[in-house]
Design a protein around this motif. Structure first.
Motif, short mmCIF file in Angstrom:
data_model
loop_
_atom_site.label_atom_id
_atom_site.label_comp_id
_atom_site.label_asym_id
_atom_site.label_seq_id
_atom_site.Cartn_x
_atom_site.Cartn_y
_atom_site.Cartn_z
N TYR A 1 -49.70 16.06 -26.62
CA TYR A 1 -50.85 15.32 -26.08
C TYR A 1 -51.90 15.08 -27.18
CZ TYR A 1 -54.70 14.27 -22.84
OH TYR A 1 -55.75 13.68 -22.18
N LEU B 1 -55.62 16.48 -11.51
CA LEU B 1 -55.29 15.16 -12.07
C LEU B 1 -56.53 14.29 -12.17
CD1 LEU B 1 -53.05 13.13 -12.93
CD2 LEU B 1 -52.89 12.49 -10.52
N VAL C 1 -57.49 13.66 -16.14
CA VAL C 1 -57.18 12.28 -16.55
C VAL C 1 -58.42 11.40 -16.45
CG1 VAL C 1 -55.76 10.27 -16.02
CG2 VAL C 1 -54.77 12.54 -15.90
N ALA D 1 -49.26 9.33 -15.01
CA ALA D 1 -49.62 10.72 -14.73
C ALA D 1 -49.52 11.04 -13.25
CB ALA D 1 -51.03 11.01 -15.25
N GLY E 1 -49.86 9.57 -20.60
CA GLY E 1 -49.82 9.83 -19.17
C GLY E 1 -48.71 10.80 -18.79
N TRP E 2 -47.54 10.66 -19.42
CA TRP E 2 -46.45 11.61 -19.17
C TRP E 2 -46.89 13.03 -19.56
CZ3 TRP E 2 -42.49 7.93 -21.81
CH2 TRP E 2 -41.99 7.04 -20.83
N ALA F 1 -49.95 14.21 -19.81
CA ALA F 1 -51.03 14.69 -18.94
C ALA F 1 -50.49 15.19 -17.60
CB ALA F 1 -52.05 13.57 -18.72
N GLY F 2 -49.57 14.46 -17.01
CA GLY F 2 -49.00 14.91 -15.75
C GLY F 2 -48.18 16.17 -15.89
#
Length: 339
Positions: A48, A127, A131, A167, A218-219, A221-222
């Motif tokens: 990240y 989330l 985010v 995410a 985004g991947w 973060a999720g």
């Protein structure tokens, strides 16, 4: 005919399970923050930060973003545009949250536990906080609003970095795998949620609403939220107990019976006692026991002359079935010839 019978049997099994009374499972598998999960969390966090740093310094990743944008995938494959317009809804927070919450709500009712719904609420709250803060803090503009070719478009008041669709798809569909009740279901749901999130992220790149680096971030973060959920399990347990206490208090005030908590009952140890003989039946008489034999006297051999084995007279033991041999001749003597 066989196909119809098998389908009927499966439907009967499904409806039989639906007709059962709700029951709390005896053992709920709560994931813990293991060493393997800590290693994955650390590696994902490093990925990240590397993506953020690569975009901030306008590295090769930003140049790749511009090349993909100029390629315009939506013009290269216009025949799948209509389908992907509907598919990208799987990453929108509102529709996906409603669908997953409906399923987890039914599961919470069946199992008499609020953990599935509380876990979903915790993940969505994390989330929105993480985010949302990253989007507002970096302020990157999207491809449709880019101003300078080759720039990273950071600090321009945008809100697309990282990709919220991606995410949200990772967290919303990944929570089903996180709450799976068996290792096999967890593996299948993990693969399905990963493919769904991958498709949603690439769809946003196809439609031109996100840079490729937005999707990568985004991947990450999720995945960070899913990996960090075991740290919040004690808080989820406290919230569940507090909500159940409020429910019991409300029922007590309304005069309704308060259900007993579902505590596994351990069976008490059973003591085995000797069964007493009934009064009518006399106790069985014991058999007489022979007195113990004393030590045997030692046997001494005679000191006389010892006859050889060949000169001994054959003796038939008492009680033997063999007849005596009258014609038996000692060894060493000559036997007369038979006529």
């Amino acid at each position: 005919m066989r196909t119809e019978r098998s389908l009927t049997r499966r439907l009967d099994r499904v409806f039989a399970r639906l007709d059962r009374e709700p029951e709390r499972p005896a053992h709920i598998d709560v994931p813990r923050m293991s060493r393997h999960r800590v290693v994955l969390f650390t590696a994902t966090l490093a990925f990240y930060l590397a993506i953020v740093w690569a975009v901030v310094i306008t590295s090769w990743l930003v140049r790749l973003d511009w090349q993909v944008m100029f390629f315009r995938p939506y013009q290269q494959w216009p025949q799948i545009h209509a389908f992907l317009d509907y598919y990208v809804v799987l990453g929108q927070r509102g529709p996906t949250a409603v669908m997953v919450a409906a399923w987890l709500g039914w599961r919470s009712w069946r199992q008499h536990t609020l953990r599935p719904l509380l876990t979903l609420a915790t993940s969505l709250l994390l989330l929105n906080i993480t985010v949302g803060a990253a989007k507002l803090g970096m302020g990157r503009l999207g491809p449709h609003y880019a101003t300078v070719i080759g720039s990273n478009e950071m600090g321009m008041g945008g809100d697309i970095f990282p990709s919220g669709h991606t995410a949200n798809a990772v967290v919303t569909w990944g929570i089903l795998a996180y709450l799976a009740s068996s290792p096999r279901a967890r593996r299948w749901l993990s693969a399905l949620s990963a493919i769904t999130a991958l498709g949603v992220g690439l769809t946003t790149v196809y439609l031109g609403t996100h840079w490729l680096s937005d999707v990568l971030l985004g991947w990450a973060a999720g995945l960070l939220i899913l990996l960090a959920l075991p740290w919040f399990e004690p808080l989820i347990t406290r919230a569940e107990n507090a909500l159940f206490d409020l429910r019991d208090l409300w029922r007590a005030r309304r005069g309704r019976p308060v259900p007993a908590p579902a505590v596994p009952v351990t069976p008490a140890p059973v003591l085995l006692k000797q069964r007493a003989a009934p009064a009518e039946q006399p106790a069985p008489a014991r058999e007489p026991v022979a007195p113990a034999r004393g030590p045997r006297a030692p046997v001494h051999r005679t000191t006389g002359a010892h006859s050889p084995r060949s000169e001994r007279t054959p003796v038939t033991p008492a009680g033997s079935r063999r007849p005596p041999h009258a014609e038996r001749v000692p060894r060493g003597t000559t036997q007369p010839a038979r006529p």
